[in-house]
Write an enzyme that holds these catalytic residues in place. Structure first.
Site, PDB file in Angstrom:
ATOM      1  N   ARG A 250     -43.067 -19.037 -16.642  1.00  0.00           N
ATOM      2  CA  ARG A 250     -44.183 -18.983 -15.696  1.00  0.00           C
ATOM      3  C   ARG A 250     -44.551 -20.356 -15.163  1.00  0.00           C
ATOM      4  NH1 ARG A 250     -46.830 -14.196 -17.373  1.00  0.00           N
ATOM      5  NH2 ARG A 250     -48.850 -13.821 -16.474  1.00  0.00           N
TER       6      ARG A 250
ATOM      7  N   ARG B  21     -56.352  -0.089 -14.615  1.00  0.00           N
ATOM      8  CA  ARG B  21     -55.226  -0.081 -15.574  1.00  0.00           C
ATOM      9  C   ARG B  21     -55.716   0.206 -16.991  1.00  0.00           C
ATOM     10  NH1 ARG B  21     -51.132  -5.010 -16.106  1.00  0.00           N
ATOM     11  NH2 ARG B  21     -53.031  -6.242 -16.287  1.00  0.00           N
TER      12      ARG B  21
ATOM     13  N   ARG C 272     -57.561  -4.096 -20.669  1.00  0.00           N
ATOM     14  CA  ARG C 272     -57.333  -5.482 -21.082  1.00  0.00           C
ATOM     15  C   ARG C 272     -58.561  -6.335 -20.809  1.00  0.00           C
ATOM     16  NH1 ARG C 272     -51.361  -7.169 -18.979  1.00  0.00           N
ATOM     17  NH2 ARG C 272     -52.531  -9.059 -18.468  1.00  0.00           N
TER      18      ARG C 272
ATOM     19  N   ARG D  81     -56.379 -15.592 -12.565  1.00  0.00           N
ATOM     20  CA  ARG D  81     -54.951 -15.410 -12.877  1.00  0.00           C
ATOM     21  C   ARG D  81     -54.102 -15.548 -11.613  1.00  0.00           C
ATOM     22  NH1 ARG D  81     -55.443  -9.780 -15.551  1.00  0.00           N
ATOM     23  NH2 ARG D  81     -53.181  -9.724 -15.430  1.00  0.00           N
TER      24      ARG D  81
ATOM     25  N   LYS E 159     -44.611  -5.689 -12.939  1.00  0.00           N
ATOM     26  CA  LYS E 159     -43.499  -6.170 -13.791  1.00  0.00           C
ATOM     27  C   LYS E 159     -43.284  -5.225 -14.985  1.00  0.00           C
ATOM     28  CE  LYS E 159     -45.422 -10.246 -14.493  1.00  0.00           C
ATOM     29  NZ  LYS E 159     -46.643 -10.105 -13.651  1.00  0.00           N
TER      30      LYS E 159
HETATM   31  P1  G5P Z   1     -49.108 -10.869 -18.754  1.00  0.00           P
HETATM   32  O1  G5P Z   1     -49.361  -9.802 -19.722  1.00  0.00           O
HETATM   33  O2  G5P Z   1     -47.715 -11.285 -18.471  1.00  0.00           O
HETATM   34  P2  G5P Z   1     -49.582 -10.727 -15.892  1.00  0.00           P
HETATM   35  O3  G5P Z   1     -50.888 -11.168 -15.401  1.00  0.00           O
HETATM   36  O4  G5P Z   1     -48.436 -11.540 -15.484  1.00  0.00           O
HETATM   37  O5  G5P Z   1     -49.877 -10.474 -17.433  1.00  0.00           O
HETATM   38  P3  G5P Z   1     -49.674  -8.007 -15.722  1.00  0.00           P
HETATM   39  O6  G5P Z   1     -51.160  -8.027 -15.506  1.00  0.00           O
HETATM   40  O7  G5P Z   1     -49.152  -7.535 -17.048  1.00  0.00           O
HETATM   41  O8  G5P Z   1     -49.092  -9.360 -15.372  1.00  0.00           O
HETATM   42  P4  G5P Z   1     -47.653  -6.479 -14.331  1.00  0.00           P
HETATM   43  O9  G5P Z   1     -46.931  -6.293 -15.607  1.00  0.00           O
HETATM   44  O10 G5P Z   1     -46.979  -7.243 -13.238  1.00  0.00           O
HETATM   45  O11 G5P Z   1     -49.101  -7.094 -14.543  1.00  0.00           O
HETATM   46  O12 G5P Z   1     -48.074  -5.085 -13.713  1.00  0.00           O
HETATM   47  P5  G5P Z   1     -48.122  -3.595 -14.370  1.00  0.00           P
HETATM   48  O13 G5P Z   1     -48.915  -3.602 -15.613  1.00  0.00           O
HETATM   49  O14 G5P Z   1     -46.755  -3.001 -14.382  1.00  0.00           O
HETATM   50  O15 G5P Z   1     -48.942  -2.856 -13.202  1.00  0.00           O
HETATM   51  C1  G5P Z   1     -50.303  -3.162 -12.994  1.00  0.00           C
HETATM   52  C2  G5P Z   1     -51.088  -1.837 -12.790  1.00  0.00           C
HETATM   53  O16 G5P Z   1     -50.689  -1.283 -11.539  1.00  0.00           O
HETATM   54  C3  G5P Z   1     -50.802  -0.765 -13.847  1.00  0.00           C
HETATM   55  O17 G5P Z   1     -51.979  -0.028 -14.095  1.00  0.00           O
HETATM   56  C4  G5P Z   1     -49.730   0.135 -13.170  1.00  0.00           C
HETATM   57  O18 G5P Z   1     -49.756   1.467 -13.670  1.00  0.00           O
HETATM   58  C5  G5P Z   1     -50.207   0.047 -11.720  1.00  0.00           C
HETATM   59  N1  G5P Z   1     -49.149   0.239 -10.707  1.00  0.00           N
HETATM   60  C6  G5P Z   1     -47.844  -0.153 -10.719  1.00  0.00           C
HETATM   61  N2  G5P Z   1     -47.242   0.169  -9.572  1.00  0.00           N
HETATM   62  C7  G5P Z   1     -48.174   0.781  -8.782  1.00  0.00           C
HETATM   63  C8  G5P Z   1     -48.174   1.339  -7.472  1.00  0.00           C
HETATM   64  O19 G5P Z   1     -47.153   1.372  -6.762  1.00  0.00           O
HETATM   65  N3  G5P Z   1     -49.368   1.840  -7.016  1.00  0.00           N
HETATM   66  C9  G5P Z   1     -50.509   1.845  -7.768  1.00  0.00           C
HETATM   67  N4  G5P Z   1     -51.630   2.371  -7.246  1.00  0.00           N
HETATM   68  N5  G5P Z   1     -50.551   1.316  -9.015  1.00  0.00           N
HETATM   69  C10 G5P Z   1     -49.414   0.807  -9.512  1.00  0.00           C
HETATM   70  O20 G5P Z   1     -49.901 -12.201 -19.171  1.00  0.00           O
HETATM   71  C11 G5P Z   1     -51.232 -12.135 -19.583  1.00  0.00           C
HETATM   72  C12 G5P Z   1     -51.727 -13.509 -19.956  1.00  0.00           C
HETATM   73  O21 G5P Z   1     -50.965 -14.012 -21.061  1.00  0.00           O
HETATM   74  C13 G5P Z   1     -50.722 -15.408 -20.932  1.00  0.00           C
HETATM   75  C14 G5P Z   1     -51.565 -15.855 -19.724  1.00  0.00           C
HETATM   76  O22 G5P Z   1     -52.851 -16.187 -20.183  1.00  0.00           O
HETATM   77  C15 G5P Z   1     -51.584 -14.579 -18.864  1.00  0.00           C
HETATM   78  O23 G5P Z   1     -52.667 -14.565 -17.960  1.00  0.00           O
HETATM   79  N6  G5P Z   1     -49.297 -15.643 -20.718  1.00  0.00           N
HETATM   80  C16 G5P Z   1     -48.734 -16.829 -20.528  1.00  0.00           C
HETATM   81  N7  G5P Z   1     -49.251 -18.086 -20.465  1.00  0.00           N
HETATM   82  C17 G5P Z   1     -48.373 -19.092 -20.259  1.00  0.00           C
HETATM   83  N8  G5P Z   1     -47.047 -18.909 -20.055  1.00  0.00           N
HETATM   84  C18 G5P Z   1     -46.501 -17.680 -20.128  1.00  0.00           C
HETATM   85  N9  G5P Z   1     -45.163 -17.522 -19.931  1.00  0.00           N
HETATM   86  C19 G5P Z   1     -47.347 -16.573 -20.367  1.00  0.00           C
HETATM   87  N10 G5P Z   1     -47.133 -15.258 -20.478  1.00  0.00           N
HETATM   88  C20 G5P Z   1     -48.334 -14.693 -20.684  1.00  0.00           C
HETATM   89 MG    MG Z   2     -47.335  -6.832 -17.637  1.00  0.00          MG
END
Ligand code: G5P
Ligand code: MG
Length: 224
Positions: free
Chosen positions: A93, A127, A160, A171, A19
């Site tokens: 979410r 990451r 993180r 998660r 995302k």
């Molecule tokens: P976050 O911060 O919203 P998540 O768990 O939803 O966290 P996250 O972990 O931030 O999502 P993302 O943004 O979907 O993941 O993914 P990203 O960071 O872009 O990519 C992940 C990794 O993969 C990176 O290292 C990237 O470089 C790599 N990558 C990307 N594409 C590729 C690919 O094609 N190949 C490879 N090899 N790598 C790739 O929420 C965190 C916490 O905050 C709270 C909760 O506690 C949550 O757990 N929270 C909420 N709680 C309640 N309601 C809400 N609305 C909340 N929002 C946050």
């Molecule tokens: Mg994210």
């Protein structure tokens, strides 16, 4: 006749589905303001605000923070962005959060990244992030130019606290139980667009084509 319509979008997908990575590309190509609920919570933790201190353990354990807390926080930010195109990442979410958003704004599009859980687990342990900007790196996929340092500022990158294998599993469970129903909520409203795959670079061109068409249709409606 309205001079321009505001584009309001949400990006969804399991933790680690890309995302943040895709949002950065959407901002670069289409210019909306990116608002990530996770980045906002982590900024509060870094600044040691009362909210940040209260929410830290919840986040570190891979649990969702309470609906009323996050909805209030996000809706307050959105009020300051009334005249701006925006892209929400990580919110809503839960169905209750989606309903809270609906009481104030109508969402034009929900981009859903459908990436298998197995792919995700491997990504998150390698990451690294730049906390102040939310910029995301990966030692395999998009490493920083200098190991451990942010490309733009040269500041230190960190991992993180919620990227440990056990917390990632929790998660993903929270995603299945609480967030997947939100997909159904938006599907029934006819605004859900799903993109499936295991590589961001292969998914991204499809999102780009979709958004180009979507935005030009919106522009035509305003002119008509
Ligand atoms: P976050 O911060 O919203 P998540 O768990 O939803 O966290 P996250 O972990 O931030 O999502 P993302 O943004 O979907 O993941 O993914 P990203 O960071 O872009 O990519 C992940 C990794 O993969 C990176 O290292 C990237 O470089 C790599 N990558 C990307 N594409 C590729 C690919 O094609 N190949 C490879 N090899 N790598 C790739 O929420 C965190 C916490 O905050 C709270 C909760 O506690 C949550 O757990 N929270 C909420 N709680 C309640 N309601 C809400 N609305 C909340 N929002 C946050
Ligand atoms: Mg994210």
């Amino acid at each position: 006749m309205a001079l321009r319509s505001i584009f309001r979008a949400v990006i969804m997908g399991p933790p680690g589905s890309g995302k943040g990575t895709v949002s950065a590309r959407i901002v670069k190509s289409f210019g909306p303001k990116h608002l990530s609920s996770g980045d906002l919570l982590r900024a509060n933790i870094t600044a040691k605000t009362e909210l940040g201190l209260l929410m830290k353990s919840c986040i570190d354990q891979g649990q969702l923070v309470p609906d009323d807390v996050i909805s209030r926080l996000i809706l307050r930010e959105l009020r300051a962005m009334e005249q701006t195109d925006w892209l929400l990442d990580g919110f809503p979410r839960t169905v209750s959060q989606a309903e809270a958003l609906d009481t104030v704004y109508c969402v034009d599009t929900v981009i859903n990244l459908d990436v298998p859980f197995q792919t995700i687990k491997q990504r998150l342990t390698s990451r690294w992030i730049h906390t102040p900007s939310g910029r995301v790196y990966n030692m395999d996929f998009n490493p920083p130019r200098v190991a451990g340092l942010d490309d733009d500022t040269g500041e230190a990158l960190v991992q993180r606290d919620d990227d440990t294998p056990e917390t990632v599993t929790r998660r993903l469970k929270a995603y299945e139980n609480l967030t997947e129903p939100v997909l159904e909520y938006y599907r029934s409203k006819g605004v859900l667009e799903t993109f499936s795959g295991t590589e961001t670079n292969k998914i991204w061109p499809h999102i780009q084509v979709f958004l180009n068409e979507k935005l030009s249709t919106m522009k035509q409606k305003v002119v008509a």
